[in-house]
Scaffold this active site. Structure first.
Site, PDB file in Angstrom:
ATOM      1  N   LYS A 159       0.714  -1.095   0.042  1.00  0.00           N
ATOM      2  CA  LYS A 159      -0.047   0.094  -0.042  1.00  0.00           C
ATOM      3  C   LYS A 159       0.917   1.140   0.036  1.00  0.00           C
ATOM      4  O   LYS A 159       1.891   1.163   0.577  1.00  0.00           O
ATOM      5  CB  LYS A 159      -0.931  -0.264   1.188  1.00  0.00           C
ATOM      6  CG  LYS A 159      -1.764   0.990   1.236  1.00  0.00           C
ATOM      7  CD  LYS A 159      -2.768   0.941   2.448  1.00  0.00           C
ATOM      8  CE  LYS A 159      -3.653   1.900   2.721  1.00  0.00           C
ATOM      9  NZ  LYS A 159      -4.811   1.666   3.965  1.00  0.00           N
ATOM     10  N   SER A 217     -10.040  -0.408   6.944  1.00  0.00           N
ATOM     11  CA  SER A 217      -9.361  -0.381   5.744  1.00  0.00           C
ATOM     12  C   SER A 217      -8.749  -1.856   4.958  1.00  0.00           C
ATOM     13  O   SER A 217      -8.349  -1.743   3.964  1.00  0.00           O
ATOM     14  CB  SER A 217      -8.318   0.623   5.647  1.00  0.00           C
ATOM     15  OG  SER A 217      -9.139   1.915   5.495  1.00  0.00           O
ATOM     16  N   SER A 242      -9.638   2.010   2.761  1.00  0.00           N
ATOM     17  CA  SER A 242      -8.782   2.870   2.054  1.00  0.00           C
ATOM     18  C   SER A 242      -7.809   1.947   1.160  1.00  0.00           C
ATOM     19  O   SER A 242      -7.147   2.491   0.303  1.00  0.00           O
ATOM     20  CB  SER A 242      -8.011   3.797   2.860  1.00  0.00           C
ATOM     21  OG  SER A 242      -7.200   2.931   3.916  1.00  0.00           O
TER      22      SER A 242
HETATM   23  N1  GLN Z   1     -13.424   4.390   6.566  1.00  0.00           N
HETATM   24  C1  GLN Z   1     -12.650   4.728   7.696  1.00  0.00           C
HETATM   25  C2  GLN Z   1     -12.077   6.170   7.644  1.00  0.00           C
HETATM   26  O1  GLN Z   1     -12.254   6.604   6.685  1.00  0.00           O
HETATM   27  C3  GLN Z   1     -11.421   3.741   8.118  1.00  0.00           C
HETATM   28  C4  GLN Z   1     -10.153   4.022   6.882  1.00  0.00           C
HETATM   29  C5  GLN Z   1      -9.019   3.440   7.347  1.00  0.00           C
HETATM   30  O2  GLN Z   1      -8.999   2.354   8.095  1.00  0.00           O
HETATM   31  N2  GLN Z   1      -7.855   3.714   7.060  1.00  0.00           N
HETATM   32  O3  GLN Z   1     -11.383   6.792   8.464  1.00  0.00           O
END
Ligand code: GLN
EC number: 6.3.5.7
Length: 483
Positions: free
Chosen positions: A76, A175, A151
């Site tokens: 990532k 995410s 994400s």
């Molecule tokens: N959807 C959550 C956020 O926007 C989690 C994102 C994540 O785990 N990086 O904060």
């Protein structure tokens, strides 16, 4: 060749059926051919991949072994990679080449992995749809009109489309698990502190945790083995020995106590997902598990608490991107304030700016007690709920997401609608617990995930339950048409 899992690749390499270099060539060609539809990569690292593959082949020729030696993966794009762009999905870091490798990257490289590239992601990991990336949205290989989740949507789409067997990802509020659910993968968020955050660009430091995304629990065990461990460079890393995760995959489920929280089946859950969750429960009962209804009474407060704490930490973490020390700098600033304002205004996208403002507000002197402190108290209540539940059960099971992957653009005008989709995943981050999502069926041709949560450091238990389930079901083997 591209259908092989990490475990199959390890066996093939050990049996000299093919070399890592041959496999790497095949996957790089496949990425070049198929990724334009998906947009799952921000950067490709062909030269590095081929040199790492050759080196791995040479190490094997010298008698070295290891499940990750010669295994192709991707990172990532928030894991720092020395000399390679590490963008975090943001214009702010479009020009940033990390001067060092993240601990996870260095550990996996030492184990012999081959890095094919850096995967697309929501900007600074903020999002649940991978639509906030400066490099454009990622498409879900199961239906190109739908989001892959976020994400870590790039890692998920690439693995689901068989462009590579596994990838690293991070999970601040879901995410890893949510994109796994949306793309028919297995994804594991480890216990907070299990995987080093050093060199992982911070979103919300008390919630962020790196982990594996792969097609099977068996592969998650292999990749996690290479990622986990104490790191003196990360003050929140925990000095606990790392168990042999692959060895934990052979436990019987006889008598395993599975808790199903009654709050999970509220009005917000798609009834078709509820049915698939019940089917997975029945399957695990057949394998000897005992099911118990439990309660997590403070779950309803978790989303508001998370969306105060995460932006608060983000507003602090992202203050380092000031146009001076890192990344984007505006043209011809008139003075220092103008430099800050325009560099940040130009470098950050809308969602990141929204969260910085929410976070700065929640931390400001007049509102700290009302919002940030309150949210921290809720965090403790959420953790207490889990501690009470784990006195009675070994595993908690439920849906990973309330709905299957939505259409691209469907939630763009309503950020709160997107936040609500995190309802089942964020509690594990607030409590620091490990969680896993595994494939459990389909709704309208789109994959659905079931989430398992366990007590601290019980990653092996999660992987074993998912592995036993996968030995008896075939959801995880389904491949999206066209890939
Ligand atoms: N959807 C959550 C956020 O926007 C989690 C994102 C994540 O785990 N990086 O904060």
């Amino acid at each position: 060749m591209h259908h092989m899992t990490l475990a199959e690749i390890a066996r093939g390499l050990a049996d000299k059926k093919f070399s890592s270099e041959e496999l790497t060539q095949v996957l790089l060609a496949r990425i070049a051919q198929l990724d334009p539809q998906l947009n799952s990569f921000i950067s490709l690292t062909q030269e590095l991949a081929l040199s790492q593959a050759k080196a791995a082949d040479a190490r094997r020729a010298n008698g070295e072994t290891g499940a990750l030696l010669g295994a192709p993966i991707a990172h990532k794009d928030l894991f720092c990679t020395q000399g390679i762009r590490t963008s975090c999905g943001s214009k702010m870091l479009d020009n940033f080449k990390a001067p060092y490798d993240a601990t996870v990257v260095a550990k996996l490289a030492a184990a012999g992995t081959v890095t094919l590239g850096k995967t697309n992601m929501d900007e600074f990991a903020m999002g649940s749809a991978n639509e906030s990336s400066y490099y454009g949205a990622v498409k879900n290989p199961w239906n190109l009109e739908h989001v892959p989740g976020g994400s870590s949507g790039g890692s998920a789409a690439a693995v689901a489309a068989r462009l590579l067997p596994a990838a690293t990802a991070t999970d601040t509020g879901g995410s890893i698990r949510q994109p796994a659910a949306f793309t028919n993968l297995t994804g594991l968020k480890p216990t907070y502190g299990r995987v080093s955050r050093w060199g992982m660009i911070a979103y919300a430091s008390s919630l962020d945790q790196g982990g594996p995304l792969a097609r099977t629990a068996e592969d998650c065990a292999i990749l996690l083995q290479g990622m986990a461990g104490f790191d003196p460079n990360d003050s929140t890393s925990i000095d606990e020995p790392v168990p042999d995760y692959s060895a934990s995959l052979n436990g019987s489920l006889q008598g395993l106590r599975i808790g199903v929280p009654k709050e999970y089946f509220s009005a917000g859950l798609d009834p078709r997902i509820a049915e698939l969750v019940h089917n997975s429960v029945k399957e695990l009962e057949k394998l000897g598990a005992v099911i118990k209804e439990i309660s997590l009474p403070n779950m309803q407060h978790a989303i508001p608490a998370y969306y105060v704490i995460a932006p608060a930490e983000a507003s602090s973490n992202l203050s380092r991107f000031d146009g001076v020390r890192f990344g984007h700098r505006c043209e011809n600033p008139e003075n220092l304030v103008d430099l800050y304002k325009r560099s940040r205004g130009e470098g950050f996208g809308a969602e990141v700016q929204r969260r910085i403002m929410v976070g700065a507000y929640a931390l400001s002197a007049g509102y700290y007690d009302a919002y940030y402190l309150k949210a921290q108290k809720i965090r403790r209540l959420v953790k207490n709920d889990f501690m009470a539940a784990f006195n009675e059960v070994d595993i908690i099971l439920g849906p990973t997401t309330p709905n299957p992957a939505w259409k691209l653009g469907a939630k763009n005008s309503d950020p709160i609608a997107e936040y609500l989709e995190d309802v089942y995943t964020i509690t594990a981050n607030l409590a620091g617990l490990p969680g896993l999502s595994m494939p459990a069926g389909f709704v309208d041709g789109l994959p659905v995930g079931v989430q398992l949560l366990a007590p601290y450091f019980q990653e092996g238990r999660l992987l074993n339950v998912a592995h036993q389930y996968q030995l008896n079901t075939d959801w995880h083997t389904r491949t999206p048409t066209g890939f």
